[in-house]
Design an enzyme around this catalytic site. Structure first.
Site, PDB file in Angstrom:
ATOM      1  N   ILE A  13       0.998  -1.309  -0.138  1.00 47.44           N
ATOM      2  CA  ILE A  13       0.227  -0.099  -0.522  1.00 47.44           C
ATOM      3  C   ILE A  13       0.173   1.580   0.513  1.00 47.44           C
ATOM      4  CG2 ILE A  13       0.009   0.427   2.632  1.00 47.44           C
ATOM      5  CD1 ILE A  13      -3.530   0.995  -0.118  1.00 47.44           C
ATOM      6  N   LYS A  92      -6.261   1.726   7.001  1.00 45.66           N
ATOM      7  CA  LYS A  92      -7.034   1.601   8.047  1.00 45.66           C
ATOM      8  C   LYS A  92      -6.961   0.001   7.960  1.00 45.66           C
ATOM      9  CE  LYS A  92      -8.570  -0.706   4.744  1.00 45.66           C
ATOM     10  NZ  LYS A  92      -8.287  -2.114   3.498  1.00 45.66           N
ATOM     11  N   ASP A 170     -11.436  -6.857   4.845  1.00 48.75           N
ATOM     12  CA  ASP A 170     -10.003  -5.595   5.361  1.00 48.75           C
ATOM     13  C   ASP A 170     -10.782  -4.508   3.721  1.00 48.75           C
ATOM     14  OD1 ASP A 170      -7.362  -4.510   6.088  1.00 48.75           O
ATOM     15  OD2 ASP A 170      -7.066  -4.064   3.537  1.00 48.75           O
TER      16      ASP A 170
END
Lengths: 310, 310
Positions: A13, A92, A170
């Site tokens: 990410i 997150k 997720d």
């Protein structure tokens, strides 16, 4: 003067989203990257470190950090960063338990730093336009369909299957972050079934039912066993016609007309919000999307399904 | 003038605890009982009704209600009671999801009534003395042991095994309510294993690990498969000797001396607090104990164990 930023966790990410977004803007200056898998060199730009301790004891000045580490270690790393006096952005989900996030909020307040629990999907190109389209309409029903091939979207990410990794929630929590931004009453989970692979501690698929505060029904299907292109859609039926988000919020149809069709660019918005939090010295810790996952885990029935092997 | 009260749900907890506590005090006057299993008679004292609707459309004036219904219907009944303009006390757990409780809090505020999410174990005779004993001591470790024979403590209560019923966390949340009252930093769940009977949707036993905000370890064992007298103990090791709660908080040993040994009388305290909430027109909705259950369900690994038959 740009905000001097370190990214903790240089995985998928960070590489795919955070680095390009920081590069493209001029609000943040990436001065350090921290990851145990990096070749470390304190003289490069950005400087690289194997641990937060190594960064903290270096000569490099840091204002703020982004935590892009797996959620299982997020609280530990965030606690260290707050103690070092740095502002903290959490990718997150913001942790593995709700109380971790409450705890970090209290620590940040005591330390006089900002804590920002980010929800990148809320910054997808179609979300604000969807909000505007919904203003003045009455929602009648919402259907969420969130499917992807986990071997493509989360290759080799073992943490996602471990306890606290949330499995299909997720990505599913991204849908919840959009849902809770579009519906302005508390969304209550009423029914949930979770498919648990026999060799995993997190669900691979889920069928969910919710209601809004006005008892409008919401149904959601999450599935990691999808093949081909991901399908991330939220279809909202209203008294004046459909409002439909596609591609995780990058596309928006209103009354069957395509009104937003952008490439996905969420992280410019994430960093703009982080900058605003720091400028105003105000934390932003909305746990509603994570609380909805917890609610689903509280009421969910569970069935064992085929083992998952990547 | 006493507060005119109706009890909704005339099951075991209402009969065993609520009715005697209200009888013994003079702050509340029990004017109505509502339960679909009651013979209904609006002319008796208390008057009896089969539904909240029947009570609401009767001539009987009500100030406040206590909800002692199963948690699966608590939100629906609470919503009706708030809409009728009555103050609401929720038995524990306050619902089946956290967001239900948030939602009820917002509804109560809009309606100008009080919402009180009660935690009866916090009013056990030894709790306040334990708090005082702990002031000035440093906690080093906490061990919670919460065991009972479910066929004795929850005879025939099928709801406890259904999704949302929480299983062994229905009594376990009492331990959490004491724990979160004694420890003044957020208690974070770090590890959890839940034993799921093959024919139930809620756990029959659990092994849990937590830490306080100061990283003090907490271990807990919950078990519904116990036989004989229940064991509800919280042992707190401190730098100045042990502080030990027994019998769910009715007994307290400090430094191995028995300092409280009372019969369990929690509901006088529960109703005193409810009266204070109403007097001050202030809601009291601490969800920390319930959030801890949600956290455990989020991170818990699960193993299938023998089916449960009563």
């Amino acid at each position: 003067m740009p905000i001097k930023l370190a990214i903790i966790g240089a995985g998928k990410i960070a590489t795919d989203e955070h680095l390009p977004a920081i590069d493209a803007g001029n609000t943040f200056e990436l001065v350090a990257l921290v990851d145990p898998n990096l070749d470390t060199d304190a003289t490069t730009t950005p400087a690289t470190f194997a641990s937060l301790d190594a960064l903290a004891t270096s000569e490099i000045a840091i204002d703020a950090v982004t935590l892009a580490v797996p959620p299982q270690i997020r609280h530990t790393v965030a606690t260290q960063a707050i103690a070092a006096g740095w502002h903290v952005m959490l990718e997150k989900p913001p942790g593995i338990t709700l109380t971790e996030v409450i705890d970090l909020g209290q620590r940040a307040e005591r330390a006089g730093v900002v804590l920002y629990a980010s929800w990148h999907s809320r910054h997808a190109p179609g979300i604000e336009a969807a909000r505007q389209a919904l203003a003045g309409r009455r929602i009648q029903r919402i259907d969420i369909d969130w499917r992807e091939d986990v071997t493509v979207t989360h290759p080799g990410q073992a943490w996602i299957w471990q306890a606290g990794g949330l499995g299909v929630f997720d990505p599913g929590i991204n849908a919840f972050s959009i849902l809770t931004a579009l519906v302005d009453t508390p969304v209550r989970a009423t029914r949930a079934h979770l498919d648990m692979p026999s060799n995993c501690d997190a669900p691979i698929a889920a069928e969910l039912a919710f209601v809004t505060g006005d008892d409008i029904p919401i149904a959601a299907v999450f599935d990691f066993r999808h093949t081909g292109a991901p399908g991330w859609t939220i279809d909202i039926q209203t008294d004046a016609g459909p409002v439909q988000l596609g591609d995780g919020g990058a596309q928006l149809h209103v009354d069957d007309q395509l009104v937003v069709d952008a490439t996905k660019d969420e992280y410019a918005g994430v960093y703009a919000r982080y900058a605003r939090c720091i400028e105003n010295m105000r934390s932003d810790c909305d746990i509603a999307p994570f609380r909805l996952v917890a609610d689903v885990f509280l009421i969910g029935t569970r069935g064992v399904v085929d083992a998952f092997y990547e």
